[in-house]
Every structure is written in C-alpha cells, then in structure tokens.
Design a protein around this motif. Structure first.
Motif, PDB file in Angstrom:
ATOM      1  N   SER A  10       0.828  -1.203   0.000  1.00 54.81           N
ATOM      2  CA  SER A  10       0.000   0.000   0.000  1.00 54.81           C
ATOM      3  C   SER A  10       0.863   1.253   0.000  1.00 54.81           C
ATOM      4  N   PRO A  11       0.514   2.253  -0.825  1.00 55.64           N
ATOM      5  CA  PRO A  11       1.253   3.514  -0.791  1.00 55.64           C
ATOM      6  C   PRO A  11       0.848   4.393   0.387  1.00 55.64           C
ATOM      7  N   ARG A  15      -2.710   5.148   7.721  1.00 51.15           N
ATOM      8  CA  ARG A  15      -4.124   4.941   7.410  1.00 51.15           C
ATOM      9  C   ARG A  15      -4.368   3.654   6.633  1.00 51.15           C
ATOM     10  N   SER A  16      -3.317   2.977   6.249  1.00 56.38           N
ATOM     11  CA  SER A  16      -3.448   1.760   5.452  1.00 56.38           C
ATOM     12  C   SER A  16      -3.949   0.599   6.308  1.00 56.38           C
ATOM     13  N   ILE A  17      -5.078   0.025   5.929  1.00 61.23           N
ATOM     14  CA  ILE A  17      -5.616  -1.119   6.665  1.00 61.23           C
ATOM     15  C   ILE A  17      -4.815  -2.381   6.363  1.00 61.23           C
ATOM     16  N   SER A  18      -4.381  -2.542   5.118  1.00 60.94           N
ATOM     17  CA  SER A  18      -3.589  -3.737   4.803  1.00 60.94           C
ATOM     18  C   SER A  18      -2.291  -3.754   5.598  1.00 60.94           C
ATOM     19  N   PHE A  33       6.575 -17.443  17.667  1.00 60.67           N
ATOM     20  CA  PHE A  33       7.838 -18.043  17.207  1.00 60.67           C
ATOM     21  C   PHE A  33       8.968 -17.019  17.327  1.00 60.67           C
ATOM     22  N   PRO A  34       9.357 -16.691  18.540  1.00 60.94           N
ATOM     23  CA  PRO A  34      10.345 -15.622  18.734  1.00 60.94           C
ATOM     24  C   PRO A  34      11.719 -15.922  18.142  1.00 60.94           C
ATOM     25  N   GLU A  35      11.997 -17.187  17.864  1.00 66.11           N
ATOM     26  CA  GLU A  35      13.309 -17.535  17.308  1.00 66.11           C
ATOM     27  C   GLU A  35      13.368 -17.311  15.798  1.00 66.11           C
ATOM     28  N   ASP A  36      12.219 -17.111  15.147  1.00 64.34           N
ATOM     29  CA  ASP A  36      12.198 -16.956  13.688  1.00 64.34           C
ATOM     30  C   ASP A  36      12.716 -15.581  13.270  1.00 64.34           C
ATOM     31  N   ALA A  37      13.312 -15.555  12.092  1.00 61.78           N
ATOM     32  CA  ALA A  37      13.790 -14.295  11.514  1.00 61.78           C
ATOM     33  C   ALA A  37      12.684 -13.658  10.685  1.00 61.78           C
ATOM     34  N   VAL A  38      12.622 -12.331  10.697  1.00 58.18           N
ATOM     35  CA  VAL A  38      11.646 -11.587   9.914  1.00 58.18           C
ATOM     36  C   VAL A  38      12.379 -10.515   9.112  1.00 58.18           C
ATOM     37  N   THR A  39      12.143 -10.500   7.817  1.00 52.15           N
ATOM     38  CA  THR A  39      12.670  -9.453   6.933  1.00 52.15           C
ATOM     39  C   THR A  39      11.504  -8.631   6.415  1.00 52.15           C
ATOM     40  N   TYR A  40      11.671  -7.330   6.380  1.00 50.97           N
ATOM     41  CA  TYR A  40      10.581  -6.449   5.939  1.00 50.97           C
ATOM     42  C   TYR A  40      10.992  -5.672   4.704  1.00 50.97           C
ATOM     43  N   ARG A  41      10.075  -5.601   3.740  1.00 56.91           N
ATOM     44  CA  ARG A  41      10.290  -4.755   2.566  1.00 56.91           C
ATOM     45  C   ARG A  41       9.006  -3.966   2.298  1.00 56.91           C
ATOM     46  N   ASP A  42       9.171  -2.659   2.177  1.00 55.59           N
ATOM     47  CA  ASP A  42       8.039  -1.757   1.967  1.00 55.59           C
ATOM     48  C   ASP A  42       7.960  -1.408   0.477  1.00 55.59           C
ATOM     49  N   LEU A  43       7.129  -2.131  -0.242  1.00 57.85           N
ATOM     50  CA  LEU A  43       6.980  -1.894  -1.672  1.00 57.85           C
ATOM     51  C   LEU A  43       6.151  -0.654  -1.974  1.00 57.85           C
ATOM     52  N   GLY A  44       5.385  -0.209  -0.989  1.00 53.65           N
ATOM     53  CA  GLY A  44       4.532   0.952  -1.200  1.00 53.65           C
ATOM     54  C   GLY A  44       5.264   2.272  -1.110  1.00 53.65           C
ATOM     55  N   HIS A  45       6.349   2.307  -0.340  1.00 56.07           N
ATOM     56  CA  HIS A  45       7.084   3.556  -0.138  1.00 56.07           C
ATOM     57  C   HIS A  45       8.474   3.539  -0.761  1.00 56.07           C
ATOM     58  N   SER A  46       9.078   2.363  -0.867  1.00 55.57           N
ATOM     59  CA  SER A  46      10.376   2.234  -1.544  1.00 55.57           C
ATOM     60  C   SER A  46      10.105   1.550  -2.878  1.00 55.57           C
ATOM     61  N   LEU A  47       9.800   2.345  -3.885  1.00 58.72           N
ATOM     62  CA  LEU A  47       9.259   1.814  -5.125  1.00 58.72           C
ATOM     63  C   LEU A  47      10.297   1.026  -5.919  1.00 58.72           C
ATOM     64  N   LEU A 137       0.955 -15.999   2.727  1.00 58.68           N
ATOM     65  CA  LEU A 137      -0.301 -15.430   3.188  1.00 58.68           C
ATOM     66  C   LEU A 137      -0.487 -14.092   2.491  1.00 58.68           C
ATOM     67  N   VAL A 138      -1.622 -13.919   1.827  1.00 59.57           N
ATOM     68  CA  VAL A 138      -1.960 -12.649   1.190  1.00 59.57           C
ATOM     69  C   VAL A 138      -3.150 -12.058   1.930  1.00 59.57           C
ATOM     70  N   ILE A 139      -2.956 -10.872   2.498  1.00 57.54           N
ATOM     71  CA  ILE A 139      -4.038 -10.159   3.174  1.00 57.54           C
ATOM     72  C   ILE A 139      -4.456  -9.009   2.270  1.00 57.54           C
ATOM     73  N   THR A 140      -5.692  -9.060   1.784  1.00 57.89           N
ATOM     74  CA  THR A 140      -6.163  -8.024   0.885  1.00 57.89           C
ATOM     75  C   THR A 140      -7.153  -7.107   1.591  1.00 57.89           C
ATOM     76  N   THR A 141      -7.257  -5.897   1.101  1.00 56.00           N
ATOM     77  CA  THR A 141      -8.292  -4.960   1.548  1.00 56.00           C
ATOM     78  C   THR A 141      -9.063  -4.514   0.322  1.00 56.00           C
ATOM     79  N   ARG A 142     -10.417  -4.513   0.460  1.00 54.65           N
ATOM     80  CA  ARG A 142     -11.282  -4.282  -0.686  1.00 54.65           C
ATOM     81  C   ARG A 142     -12.479  -3.439  -0.272  1.00 54.65           C
TER      82      ARG A 142
END
Length: 207
Positions: A10-11, A15-18, A33-47, A137-142
């Motif tokens: 989401s751009p 206010r983004s619900i998604s 699962f606190p031992e799991d690694a999480v990587t984040y990428r923001d496609l909405g703001h870092s185009l 997992l795909v979470i959509t907002t419509r």
C-alpha cells in the motif's frame, strides 16, 4: 528456525488497513515463534523500478555473456529474488486497486518472475517454478466483496492473478484473507475487519 518475509504494497502510511493487518500477523507470529527471523520490505514507499529494455536484454542473455552494464540492469531483480529464496514464509499486504493489485506490486512481480532464476521452461513448453516448499499469506483490503459463484466474482482479478503468477514460480501454498466491504458502511466494515483479525490469529497457530 524459519524465515518470514513481510511485504507491504500500500502507498498509504498509518491509514493503510492492509499494513495494519500484516503488522498484526507479524506481531502474533513473533510472539508465537520468537526464534524466527523476519525481513521487511516496503513496496509501497520504496518503489521498485519497472522492467526496461536493458533488463530484458540481460534477463534473456546467458550469465557469462552479460556485460557489466547488463549485470547492473539485474541488480535490483537479483536482490529481490535472493530475498525470496532465503525466506520460508511470506506475508503480503495488498489493497485492491481497480479490481487488481497496485502498480508498485506489479513492478515487484515483474522483477522477480525471471527465467532461470524463479522458473524454467520445461521440455513440453510449460513452466516449472523454482521456489518450492514455500508458504504465502496474502491479506487483501477491498471496498466491495466478490464472492465465488456471484456475478461480482468476475471483477476479482486480484486473487486469481496472484495465485497464477506466484504459482508459476512455484509458490502454490497460498492462503488469502480478504478484508472486504470496507466501503459498505461502518457495520459491514467492522464485521469484516473483525473476521480478518480472527482469521489472522487462527492462522498463526495452524499455518
């Protein structure tokens, strides 16, 4: 230890619900699962840049025949694909725009669907995906709702497209949570959000 890749498309910002819903899933995941690694990428703001002519020339050239300029044209694509390969699970937040996905997510998809890296053409002329044994997992907002078996289902180009394109590269285990009817009045909106949040909490323990 598993590796979760969290993608928002989401751009919008706060206010983004998604974004709120993917954040809720990741927070619940990290608690469970606190031992799991999480990587984040923001496609909405870092185009992500769109595919261009040098990209096409590079992608369809043998690696040992690429010039430094052609290798540079694939730098973003290589980084994104390597990120996908390193992860075991993906959570993707996607608002519906004009019955499909935002253009920035389409640019990301164009960068990662690449012959020889995420799929190959088999002897029968079909496609064999290379990103096997992953879960998404795909979470959509419509604003509306598009139930199967109704005339409105024909307007949903979002879920069928995402299933097809990620399935092409081998990601076939895809779960969708639709937060829909968000423009159908406050009661319908709150009911849909509550159902989506319940589904998120359930999925964390069963995925």
């Amino acid at each position: 230890m598993a590796h979760l890749l969290h993608l928002d498309s989401s751009p919008r910002g706060e206010r983004s619900i998604s974004r709120q819903l993917t954040k809720e899933f990741v927070a619940a995941w990290q608690t469970a699962f606190p031992e799991d690694a999480v990587t984040y990428r923001d496609l909405g703001h870092s185009l992500i840049p769109p595919v261009d002519e040098p990209w096409i020339a590079a992608a369809f050239s043998p690696p040992d025949a690429r010039s430094p300029e052609l290798n540079a044209a694939l730098k973003v694509s290589d980084a994104l694909i390597n990120e996908l390969i390193s992860a075991d699970h993906y959570v993707l937040g996607v608002p519906m725009y004009n019955f499909n996905v935002p253009s920035n997510l389409k640019a990301f998809i164009d960068q990662i669907v690449r012959v020889g890296r995420t799929f190959v053409v088999n002897a029968q002329g079909g496609y064999d995906g290379l990103l096997m044994h992953k879960k998404m997992l795909v979470i959509t907002t419509r604003g509306g709702t598009y139930p199967a078996g109704t005339p409105y289902a024909a307007f949903d180009f979002q879920e069928p497209y995402l299933r097809a394109i990620f399935g092409m590269i081998g990601i076939n285990n895809i779960t969708f949570i639709h937060a829909d009817q968000l423009a159908s009045g406050e009661d319908a909106r709150q009911q849909s959000l509550a159902a989506a949040k319940d589904a998120i909490q359930h999925l964390v323990t069963t995925w």
